[in-house]
Structure formats: structure tokens, C-alpha cells
Write an enzyme that holds these catalytic residues in place. Structure first.
Site, PDB file in Angstrom:
ATOM      1  N   LYS A   1     -29.466 -48.588 -78.448  1.00 31.31           N
ATOM      2  CA  LYS A   1     -28.169 -48.221 -77.889  1.00 31.31           C
ATOM      3  C   LYS A   1     -27.106 -49.275 -78.282  1.00 31.31           C
ATOM      4  CE  LYS A   1     -30.352 -45.702 -74.058  1.00 31.31           C
ATOM      5  NZ  LYS A   1     -30.507 -45.602 -72.573  1.00 31.31           N
TER       6      LYS A   1
ATOM      7  N   TYR B   1     -27.997 -35.827 -73.946  1.00 33.01           N
ATOM      8  CA  TYR B   1     -28.254 -36.096 -72.530  1.00 33.01           C
ATOM      9  C   TYR B   1     -27.912 -34.898 -71.634  1.00 33.01           C
ATOM     10  CZ  TYR B   1     -29.237 -41.088 -73.252  1.00 33.01           C
ATOM     11  OH  TYR B   1     -29.810 -42.288 -73.609  1.00 33.01           O
TER      12      TYR B   1
ATOM     13  N   PHE C   1     -23.501 -40.489 -62.912  1.00 33.77           N
ATOM     14  CA  PHE C   1     -23.283 -41.498 -63.954  1.00 33.77           C
ATOM     15  C   PHE C   1     -23.087 -40.894 -65.347  1.00 33.77           C
ATOM     16  CE2 PHE C   1     -27.930 -41.063 -63.330  1.00 33.77           C
ATOM     17  CZ  PHE C   1     -28.335 -40.711 -64.614  1.00 33.77           C
TER      18      PHE C   1
ATOM     19  N   ARG D   1     -42.867 -45.092 -74.907  1.00 32.81           N
ATOM     20  CA  ARG D   1     -42.332 -45.220 -73.535  1.00 32.81           C
ATOM     21  C   ARG D   1     -42.904 -46.474 -72.861  1.00 32.81           C
ATOM     22  NH1 ARG D   1     -38.176 -41.865 -71.631  1.00 32.81           N
ATOM     23  NH2 ARG D   1     -39.149 -41.756 -69.579  1.00 32.81           N
TER      24      ARG D   1
ATOM     25  N   THR E   1     -37.018 -47.364 -66.824  1.00 34.89           N
ATOM     26  CA  THR E   1     -35.583 -47.118 -67.029  1.00 34.89           C
ATOM     27  C   THR E   1     -34.738 -48.278 -66.490  1.00 34.89           C
ATOM     28  OG1 THR E   1     -36.016 -44.747 -66.825  1.00 34.89           O
ATOM     29  CG2 THR E   1     -33.721 -45.456 -66.589  1.00 34.89           C
TER      30      THR E   1
ATOM     31  N   ARG F   1     -37.410 -53.418 -72.456  1.00 36.36           N
ATOM     32  CA  ARG F   1     -36.427 -53.546 -71.376  1.00 36.36           C
ATOM     33  C   ARG F   1     -36.792 -54.688 -70.425  1.00 36.36           C
ATOM     34  NH1 ARG F   1     -36.160 -47.055 -70.218  1.00 36.36           N
ATOM     35  NH2 ARG F   1     -34.507 -46.480 -71.692  1.00 36.36           N
TER      36      ARG F   1
ATOM     37  N   ASN G   1     -29.565 -50.548 -70.880  1.00 34.95           N
ATOM     38  CA  ASN G   1     -31.011 -50.758 -71.049  1.00 34.95           C
ATOM     39  C   ASN G   1     -31.499 -50.697 -72.509  1.00 34.95           C
ATOM     40  OD1 ASN G   1     -30.880 -48.014 -71.305  1.00 34.95           O
ATOM     41  ND2 ASN G   1     -32.194 -47.537 -69.551  1.00 34.95           N
TER      42      ASN G   1
ATOM     43  N   HIS H   1     -33.519 -46.146 -76.246  1.00 32.57           N
ATOM     44  CA  HIS H   1     -33.945 -44.816 -75.789  1.00 32.57           C
ATOM     45  C   HIS H   1     -35.264 -44.453 -76.461  1.00 32.57           C
ATOM     46  CE1 HIS H   1     -33.989 -40.460 -75.093  1.00 32.57           C
ATOM     47  NE2 HIS H   1     -34.322 -40.357 -76.374  1.00 32.57           N
TER      48      HIS H   1
ATOM     49  N   GLU I   1     -34.993 -33.999 -80.463  1.00 34.27           N
ATOM     50  CA  GLU I   1     -34.016 -35.079 -80.647  1.00 34.27           C
ATOM     51  C   GLU I   1     -33.928 -35.515 -82.106  1.00 34.27           C
ATOM     52  OE1 GLU I   1     -35.332 -37.967 -77.745  1.00 34.27           O
ATOM     53  OE2 GLU I   1     -34.660 -36.729 -76.063  1.00 34.27           O
TER      54      GLU I   1
END
Ligand code: ADP
Length: 169
Positions: free
Chosen positions: A29, A69, A77, A105, A111, A122, A132, A135, A146
Site C-alpha cells: 500500500k 474494496y 471508514f 495471510r 488486519t 504487519r 497496515n 494487502h 483481484e
């Protein structure tokens, strides 16, 4: 002679239906890019032993962020999330391998970075859910969706790593 070479070219080495190959869409990100964490984050997936199929630095337009998203569009948010993801370049990646989605993951961590285990990306590198750094797709179906969303035809590479026989028996 040339006849054998022509036959070799005409027959693809291996045909694998894309549905058999598991892929995860991993994205660094804008905060990860700004903080100089690109190499560190890519390294974790490389060292684990997954295969990098696609990679680009990319300024995400708003409509693509919203589509990516879309399941979160009713969350309070959501507008801030779209601003965040479009606030600077991201690094888009397609990683391949059996079990890559769930494993990525785990490598990424929870998260909320304060709840992410030390040793995860993270857990080691971030402090807030809204920043964070990375993704990762949450299912093989979403991995496929995706990757199709973020990469154009021809942007993924067909290759095999020389490490493959040392990673998979
Ligand atoms: P994950 O990215 O771990 O799969 P989610 O799919 O629940 O998590 O959320 C997607 C992204 O939305 C998160 O990575 C984070 O950037 C953002 N997000 C989620 N929850 C919040 C929140 N409460 N406040 C701000 N941003 C959030």
C-alpha cells in the site's frame, strides 16, 4: 535438426489450467512504498518460496480502489480507505503456489497491526489498521478476481524458477 526444434516450439512444455494454479494478489500500500518497505516486503514472499508472476509500481485510480474494496463500501471508514489507497503509488504483485493465499495471510498478519504477531509483516512493520502497509487476497477466488482486476492481459510472466526442485519434492 530444425525439424525437432520446430516440433519443440509447436508443443507447449506444460499446459496447466489456470484454475489449478493458486494465486494471491499482494499489494504494498502507499504507506509501505513511502516508508521504503518495498524490498523488505517482497523479500518475505521471495524467501518463503512462492513464485512471482507479476509486479508493477502503479498509481491506483479511485474507481479501481472502489471496485477492489467494494465489499466494504458500507463501512464508515470506506471513504478514508479509498483516499489512503489512492494517495500514492502501490506495488501490485501476483504470487503463485499451492496454498499461497492462506500462507500469505499468515505472513501478512492480522488486519490490526497491534494485534498482528511479531514475525508477520504487519506485526513487525506497522502500528495502525488504517496504515497496515500490505494487502493479501482472502480466498483463492478473490486472488483470481483481484489479479484480473489489477493486471492487464500480458502483464503476468510465464516462467519457472530454477529453485523449484529445491522447494517442492
Ligand atoms: P484485510 O486487509 O486484513 O483483509 P479487511 O478486508 O477487513 O482486512 O479490510 C481491508 C482494509 O481496510 C484493511 O487492510 C485496512 O486497510 C482497512 N480497514 C479495515 N478496517 C478498518 C478500520 N476499522 N479503520 C480503518 N481502516 C480499516
Amino acid at each position: 535438426g530444425s525439424g525437432r526444434a520446430a516440433r519443440a516450439r509447436a508443443v507447449p512444455q506444460r499446459i496447466v489450467a489456470s484454475s489449478e494454479v493458486e494465486r494471491s494478489y499482494i499489494m504494498i500500500k502507499p504507506d509501505g512504498v513511502q516508508r521504503g518497505l518495498v524490498g523488505e516486503i517482497i523479500s518475505r514472499f521471495e524467501k518463503k518460496g512462492f513464485l512471482l508472476k507479476g509486479l508493477k509500481l502503479f498509481q491506483c485510480p479511485k474507481d479501481l480502489a472502489q471496485e477492489h474494496y467494494k465489499d466494504l463500501k458500507d463501512k464508515p471508514f470506506f471513504p478514508k480507505l479509498i483516499d489512503y489507497i489512492t494517495s500514492g503509488p502501490v506495488v501490485c504483485m501476483a504470487w503463485e503456489g499451492a496454498g499461497v493465499v492462506a500462507s500469505a495471510r499468515k505472513l501478512i498478519g492480522a488486519t490490526n497491526p497491534l494485534q498482528a504477531e511479531p514475525g508477520t509483516i504487519r506485526g513487525d512493520l506497522a502500528v495502525q489498521t488504517g496504515r497496515n502497509v500490505v494487502h493479501g487476497s482472502d480466498s483463492p477466488d478473490n486472488g483470481k478476481r483481484e489479479i484480473e482486476l489489477w493486471f492487464k492481459e500480458g502483464e503476468l510472466c510465464q516462467w519457472e524458477s530454477v529453485q523449484a526442485p529445491w522447494l517442492i519434492e
